[in-house]
Design a protein around this motif. Structure first.
Motif, PDB file in Angstrom:
ATOM      1  N   LYS A 109       1.590  -8.489  18.272  1.00 38.32           N
ATOM      2  CA  LYS A 109       1.932  -8.494  16.842  1.00 38.32           C
ATOM      3  C   LYS A 109       1.184  -9.597  16.112  1.00 38.32           C
ATOM      4  O   LYS A 109       0.730  -9.410  14.981  1.00 38.32           O
ATOM      5  CB  LYS A 109       3.432  -8.665  16.663  1.00 38.32           C
ATOM      6  N   SER A 110       1.046 -10.746  16.756  1.00 44.51           N
ATOM      7  CA  SER A 110       0.295 -11.849  16.143  1.00 44.51           C
ATOM      8  C   SER A 110      -1.160 -11.467  15.951  1.00 44.51           C
ATOM      9  O   SER A 110      -1.760 -11.773  14.907  1.00 44.51           O
ATOM     10  CB  SER A 110       0.376 -13.102  17.011  1.00 44.51           C
ATOM     11  N   VAL A 127      -5.916 -10.421  12.980  1.00 44.44           N
ATOM     12  CA  VAL A 127      -7.132  -9.616  12.797  1.00 44.44           C
ATOM     13  C   VAL A 127      -7.007  -8.704  11.572  1.00 44.44           C
ATOM     14  O   VAL A 127      -8.001  -8.409  10.914  1.00 44.44           O
ATOM     15  CB  VAL A 127      -7.433  -8.795  14.071  1.00 44.44           C
ATOM     16  N   GLY A 128      -5.784  -8.304  11.240  1.00 42.08           N
ATOM     17  CA  GLY A 128      -5.583  -7.376  10.131  1.00 42.08           C
ATOM     18  C   GLY A 128      -5.912  -7.940   8.768  1.00 42.08           C
ATOM     19  O   GLY A 128      -6.542  -7.273   7.937  1.00 42.08           O
ATOM     20  N   GLY A 152     -10.346  -4.317  21.336  1.00 36.32           N
ATOM     21  CA  GLY A 152      -9.592  -5.000  22.386  1.00 36.32           C
ATOM     22  C   GLY A 152      -8.094  -4.888  22.185  1.00 36.32           C
ATOM     23  O   GLY A 152      -7.338  -4.638  23.132  1.00 36.32           O
ATOM     24  N   ILE A 153      -7.644  -5.062  20.942  1.00 37.16           N
ATOM     25  CA  ILE A 153      -6.211  -4.944  20.638  1.00 37.16           C
ATOM     26  C   ILE A 153      -5.723  -3.531  20.947  1.00 37.16           C
ATOM     27  O   ILE A 153      -4.685  -3.338  21.591  1.00 37.16           O
ATOM     28  CB  ILE A 153      -5.939  -5.305  19.164  1.00 37.16           C
ATOM     29  N   SER A 158      -3.042   0.921  26.510  1.00 31.65           N
ATOM     30  CA  SER A 158      -2.826   0.929  27.962  1.00 31.65           C
ATOM     31  C   SER A 158      -1.394   0.548  28.296  1.00 31.65           C
ATOM     32  O   SER A 158      -0.803   1.098  29.234  1.00 31.65           O
ATOM     33  CB  SER A 158      -3.816  -0.005  28.666  1.00 31.65           C
ATOM     34  N   GLU A 159      -0.811  -0.355  27.521  1.00 26.80           N
ATOM     35  CA  GLU A 159       0.592  -0.724  27.748  1.00 26.80           C
ATOM     36  C   GLU A 159       1.539   0.412  27.344  1.00 26.80           C
ATOM     37  O   GLU A 159       2.524   0.666  28.034  1.00 26.80           O
ATOM     38  CB  GLU A 159       0.945  -2.005  26.977  1.00 26.80           C
ATOM     39  N   ILE A 160       1.246   1.081  26.247  1.00 28.29           N
ATOM     40  CA  ILE A 160       2.098   2.193  25.814  1.00 28.29           C
ATOM     41  C   ILE A 160       2.053   3.322  26.833  1.00 28.29           C
ATOM     42  O   ILE A 160       3.077   3.925  27.153  1.00 28.29           O
ATOM     43  CB  ILE A 160       1.677   2.686  24.414  1.00 28.29           C
TER      44      ILE A 160
END
Length: 186
Positions: A85-86, A91-92, A131-132, A138-140
């Motif tokens: 989230k950070s 980056v957002g 990368g994000i 991959s985690e989802i």
């Protein structure tokens, strides 16, 4: 689902490294024309490669969002969710500012991060977003089926021709609208 994103990531890193090394090699040396085109950020080849990678990233994100329309609901269940989230915020914000700068002030030096060329900023942002998304997706995909359903898993998109046709139209619209914006901004 991860392979196209991995390809975008690897090609982005390689292109950035190639541009930096071509720039260092071409300074004051007689060099092949292809290296000169890669080292100049304003060359058509360099701009086209960077823009193509950016469009690929947008289209991957669009497809991922179509398969998992509520993926944000599962963020708290992921390992490293706070860091993720950070990173979205970190980056957002510069990405949004850079997109506005790219749209409104084409070809000018960046005012967001003075001292860095717009090419460097664009490369860093595309690599960071890739990368994000690589980490998050991959985690989802490691989550149990119950959590994937909470993320809105749409397996029927691959079987239902109407859903697939709608996604294909969105995909093409994204490509055409980005190309039109790129054309009109110069």
């Amino acid at each position: 689902l991860l392979i196209p994103l991995l390809v975008i990531f690897v090609v982005s890193v390689l292109l950035s490294a190639l541009q930096v090394s071509a720039d260092m090699f071409c300074r004051g040396n007689e060099s092949p024309w292809i290296l000169e085109l890669l080292s100049r950020p304003s060359s058509r080849l360099s701009r086209t490669l960077r823009f193509t990678l950016f469009i690929g990233l947008l289209q991957w994100a669009q497809t991922f969002h179509a398969i998992f329309p509520k993926w944000y609901r599962t963020l708290n269940k992921l390992r490293g969710s706070t860091a993720l989230k950070s990173f979205f915020i970190f980056v957002g914000v510069p990405s949004g500012a850079r997109l506005m700068e790219w749209t409104l002030h084409p070809g000018q030096a960046s005012k967001i991060l003075p001292g860095l060329s717009h090419t460097t900023i664009d490369n860093i942002l595309v690599i960071a977003w890739t990368g994000i998304f690589l980490f998050a997706s991959s985690e989802i995909l490691r989550l149990p089926l119950k959590d994937l359903k909470e993320a809105g898993l749409q397996k029927e998109m691959f079987k239902d021709s109407k859903l697939w046709c709608r996604q294909t139209l969105r995909f093409k619209f994204m490509l055409v609208s980005c190309e039109v914006l790129h054309f009109f901004r110069g």
